[in-house]
Write a protein that holds these residues in place. Sequence first.
Motif, PDB file in Angstrom:
ATOM      1  N   ILE A  94     -38.037  19.921 -43.267  1.00 18.12           N
ATOM      2  CA  ILE A  94     -38.897  20.092 -44.448  1.00 18.12           C
ATOM      3  C   ILE A  94     -39.952  21.160 -44.167  1.00 18.12           C
ATOM      4  O   ILE A  94     -40.164  22.067 -44.968  1.00 18.12           O
ATOM      5  N   LEU A  95     -40.600  21.055 -43.010  1.00 14.20           N
ATOM      6  CA  LEU A  95     -41.658  22.011 -42.671  1.00 14.20           C
ATOM      7  C   LEU A  95     -41.114  23.419 -42.482  1.00 14.20           C
ATOM      8  O   LEU A  95     -41.763  24.400 -42.874  1.00 14.20           O
ATOM      9  N   ASP A  96     -39.947  23.531 -41.896  1.00 14.06           N
ATOM     10  CA  ASP A  96     -39.346  24.851 -41.667  1.00 14.06           C
ATOM     11  C   ASP A  96     -38.960  25.560 -42.964  1.00 14.06           C
ATOM     12  O   ASP A  96     -38.765  26.774 -42.962  1.00 14.06           O
ATOM     13  N   ASN A  97     -38.856  24.811 -44.039  1.00 15.82           N
ATOM     14  CA  ASN A  97     -38.420  25.391 -45.306  1.00 15.82           C
ATOM     15  C   ASN A  97     -39.498  25.356 -46.398  1.00 15.82           C
ATOM     16  O   ASN A  97     -39.183  25.529 -47.577  1.00 15.82           O
ATOM     17  N   LEU A  98     -40.737  25.150 -46.001  1.00 17.06           N
ATOM     18  CA  LEU A  98     -41.837  25.102 -46.971  1.00 17.06           C
ATOM     19  C   LEU A  98     -42.054  26.458 -47.629  1.00 17.06           C
ATOM     20  O   LEU A  98     -41.950  27.500 -46.987  1.00 17.06           O
ATOM     21  N   THR A  99     -42.410  26.398 -48.892  1.00 14.85           N
ATOM     22  CA  THR A  99     -42.824  27.611 -49.589  1.00 14.85           C
ATOM     23  C   THR A  99     -44.349  27.654 -49.617  1.00 14.85           C
ATOM     24  O   THR A  99     -45.013  26.634 -49.393  1.00 14.85           O
ATOM     25  N   SER A 100     -44.903  28.805 -49.914  1.00 12.36           N
ATOM     26  CA  SER A 100     -46.363  28.907 -50.000  1.00 12.36           C
ATOM     27  C   SER A 100     -46.888  28.029 -51.128  1.00 12.36           C
ATOM     28  O   SER A 100     -47.990  27.479 -51.028  1.00 12.36           O
ATOM     29  N   GLU A 101     -46.110  27.859 -52.191  1.00 12.53           N
ATOM     30  CA  GLU A 101     -46.519  26.980 -53.292  1.00 12.53           C
ATOM     31  C   GLU A 101     -46.594  25.525 -52.824  1.00 12.53           C
ATOM     32  O   GLU A 101     -47.498  24.786 -53.215  1.00 12.53           O
ATOM     33  N   GLN A 102     -45.636  25.107 -52.017  1.00 12.85           N
ATOM     34  CA  GLN A 102     -45.652  23.727 -51.514  1.00 12.85           C
ATOM     35  C   GLN A 102     -46.863  23.481 -50.622  1.00 12.85           C
ATOM     36  O   GLN A 102     -47.410  22.381 -50.629  1.00 12.85           O
ATOM     37  N   ASN A 103     -47.274  24.465 -49.859  1.00 13.95           N
ATOM     38  CA  ASN A 103     -48.454  24.312 -49.002  1.00 13.95           C
ATOM     39  C   ASN A 103     -49.695  23.988 -49.812  1.00 13.95           C
ATOM     40  O   ASN A 103     -50.637  23.376 -49.293  1.00 13.95           O
ATOM     41  N   GLU A 104     -49.712  24.407 -51.058  1.00 13.35           N
ATOM     42  CA  GLU A 104     -50.889  24.218 -51.916  1.00 13.35           C
ATOM     43  C   GLU A 104     -50.776  23.002 -52.829  1.00 13.35           C
ATOM     44  O   GLU A 104     -51.704  22.713 -53.590  1.00 13.35           O
ATOM     45  N   VAL A 110     -46.895  14.164 -51.396  1.00 16.74           N
ATOM     46  CA  VAL A 110     -47.528  15.380 -51.906  1.00 16.74           C
ATOM     47  C   VAL A 110     -46.474  16.431 -52.245  1.00 16.74           C
ATOM     48  O   VAL A 110     -46.598  17.146 -53.242  1.00 16.74           O
ATOM     49  N   LEU A 111     -45.442  16.530 -51.436  1.00 13.10           N
ATOM     50  CA  LEU A 111     -44.396  17.509 -51.704  1.00 13.10           C
ATOM     51  C   LEU A 111     -43.507  17.107 -52.884  1.00 13.10           C
ATOM     52  O   LEU A 111     -43.038  17.969 -53.625  1.00 13.10           O
ATOM     53  N   ALA A 112     -43.289  15.816 -53.063  1.00 15.37           N
ATOM     54  CA  ALA A 112     -42.307  15.357 -54.045  1.00 15.37           C
ATOM     55  C   ALA A 112     -42.893  14.947 -55.396  1.00 15.37           C
ATOM     56  O   ALA A 112     -42.193  14.998 -56.404  1.00 15.37           O
ATOM     57  N   GLU A 113     -44.152  14.525 -55.423  1.00 14.75           N
ATOM     58  CA  GLU A 113     -44.741  13.991 -56.650  1.00 14.75           C
ATOM     59  C   GLU A 113     -45.894  14.878 -57.118  1.00 14.75           C
ATOM     60  O   GLU A 113     -46.506  15.576 -56.320  1.00 14.75           O
ATOM     61  N   ASP A 114     -46.204  14.799 -58.395  1.00 18.87           N
ATOM     62  CA  ASP A 114     -47.314  15.580 -58.939  1.00 18.87           C
ATOM     63  C   ASP A 114     -48.634  14.855 -58.721  1.00 18.87           C
ATOM     64  O   ASP A 114     -48.856  13.776 -59.282  1.00 18.87           O
ATOM     65  N   GLU A 115     -49.468  15.444 -57.878  1.00 20.04           N
ATOM     66  CA  GLU A 115     -50.800  14.924 -57.555  1.00 20.04           C
ATOM     67  C   GLU A 115     -50.806  13.405 -57.336  1.00 20.04           C
ATOM     68  O   GLU A 115     -51.506  12.658 -58.010  1.00 20.04           O
ATOM     69  N   PRO A 116     -50.023  12.954 -56.362  1.00 21.97           N
ATOM     70  CA  PRO A 116     -49.940  11.508 -56.106  1.00 21.97           C
ATOM     71  C   PRO A 116     -51.247  10.957 -55.549  1.00 21.97           C
ATOM     72  O   PRO A 116     -52.050  11.674 -54.957  1.00 21.97           O
ATOM     73  N   MET A 146     -49.538  29.363 -40.812  1.00 18.79           N
ATOM     74  CA  MET A 146     -48.860  28.089 -41.009  1.00 18.79           C
ATOM     75  C   MET A 146     -47.820  27.851 -39.909  1.00 18.79           C
ATOM     76  O   MET A 146     -47.600  26.717 -39.524  1.00 18.79           O
ATOM     77  N   LYS A 147     -47.217  28.931 -39.417  1.00 20.80           N
ATOM     78  CA  LYS A 147     -46.198  28.780 -38.381  1.00 20.80           C
ATOM     79  C   LYS A 147     -46.773  28.140 -37.121  1.00 20.80           C
ATOM     80  O   LYS A 147     -46.127  27.283 -36.503  1.00 20.80           O
ATOM     81  N   GLU A 148     -47.974  28.533 -36.735  1.00 16.36           N
ATOM     82  CA  GLU A 148     -48.610  27.953 -35.541  1.00 16.36           C
ATOM     83  C   GLU A 148     -48.932  26.474 -35.755  1.00 16.36           C
ATOM     84  O   GLU A 148     -48.793  25.657 -34.845  1.00 16.36           O
ATOM     85  N   LEU A 149     -49.346  26.134 -36.953  1.00 11.71           N
ATOM     86  CA  LEU A 149     -49.648  24.747 -37.296  1.00 11.71           C
ATOM     87  C   LEU A 149     -48.382  23.889 -37.192  1.00 11.71           C
ATOM     88  O   LEU A 149     -48.397  22.808 -36.586  1.00 11.71           O
ATOM     89  N   ILE A 150     -47.300  24.385 -37.747  1.00  7.27           N
ATOM     90  CA  ILE A 150     -46.021  23.659 -37.694  1.00  7.27           C
ATOM     91  C   ILE A 150     -45.538  23.539 -36.253  1.00  7.27           C
ATOM     92  O   ILE A 150     -45.028  22.489 -35.846  1.00  7.27           O
ATOM     93  N   PHE A 152     -56.703  16.939 -51.454  1.00  9.71           N
ATOM     94  CA  PHE A 152     -56.291  17.681 -50.270  1.00  9.71           C
ATOM     95  C   PHE A 152     -54.959  18.345 -50.531  1.00  9.71           C
ATOM     96  O   PHE A 152     -54.056  17.740 -51.114  1.00  9.71           O
ATOM     97  N   THR A 153     -54.834  19.571 -50.045  1.00 12.68           N
ATOM     98  CA  THR A 153     -53.551  20.260 -50.135  1.00 12.68           C
ATOM     99  C   THR A 153     -52.632  19.757 -49.028  1.00 12.68           C
ATOM    100  O   THR A 153     -53.081  19.170 -48.033  1.00 12.68           O
ATOM    101  N   PHE A 154     -51.349  20.038 -49.196  1.00 14.23           N
ATOM    102  CA  PHE A 154     -50.385  19.694 -48.162  1.00 14.23           C
ATOM    103  C   PHE A 154     -50.785  20.331 -46.835  1.00 14.23           C
ATOM    104  O   PHE A 154     -50.755  19.674 -45.792  1.00 14.23           O
ATOM    105  N   LYS A 155     -51.161  21.592 -46.889  1.00 12.45           N
ATOM    106  CA  LYS A 155     -51.560  22.286 -45.661  1.00 12.45           C
ATOM    107  C   LYS A 155     -52.733  21.585 -44.994  1.00 12.45           C
ATOM    108  O   LYS A 155     -52.740  21.402 -43.775  1.00 12.45           O
ATOM    109  N   GLN A 156     -53.724  21.161 -45.761  1.00 10.20           N
ATOM    110  CA  GLN A 156     -54.869  20.448 -45.184  1.00 10.20           C
ATOM    111  C   GLN A 156     -54.420  19.129 -44.559  1.00 10.20           C
ATOM    112  O   GLN A 156     -54.884  18.766 -43.473  1.00 10.20           O
ATOM    113  N   LEU A 157     -53.530  18.422 -45.226  1.00  9.77           N
ATOM    114  CA  LEU A 157     -53.039  17.153 -44.684  1.00  9.77           C
ATOM    115  C   LEU A 157     -52.275  17.375 -43.382  1.00  9.77           C
ATOM    116  O   LEU A 157     -52.396  16.584 -42.443  1.00  9.77           O
TER     117      LEU A 157
END
Length: 158
Positions: free
Chosen positions: A103-113, A59-65, A1-5, A124-129
């Motif tokens: 926001i990206l620098d402080n993502l958790t693995s749960e947020q990525n999903e 995606v990060l703030a809402e449930d399955e928007p 994920m670090k390389e992606l960011i 789509f997951t956050f990571k995929q987006l």
Amino acid sequence: MKELIKEYALGYTMLRDAIEGLTEEELHYNPAPDKWSIHQILIHVTDSEISSTSRLKKVLAEDEPTLISFDQDAWANTLGYDLLDREQYLLLFKLLRSSMQTILDNLTSEQNERVGVYPDQERFTFKQLLEFRVEHVRGHLAQIERVKKAYQENQRTK
């Protein structure tokens, strides 16, 4: 994920590097009636970034928007892309990307999903987006190179 960011953060610099030294004629060269000029590509990339930044945050703030796309051709064809200020749009792209950095620098693995859902029910997951955002710039950088090459070939045949 670090390389992606990291690549996400470099998007503006990569776009700037791709157009370094180009003339207005090169930037506005249209390789075919159904193809975009480099100027139009840059406006499109920023319009897409406006829309996608909102989707990423949802995606990060809402449930399955529900995630909504935009009709890129309609925007390009009706919003006068040729008349828009490329420098303003590039600055906006830069600001949108940098605004996401904390926001990206402080993502958790749960947020990525975390998941967003399009109206057709595709999920789509956050990571995929985020991967799509990186791929979007990569794809348009390749398109810019094709337009530059077409311009050079056109100049040789004049």
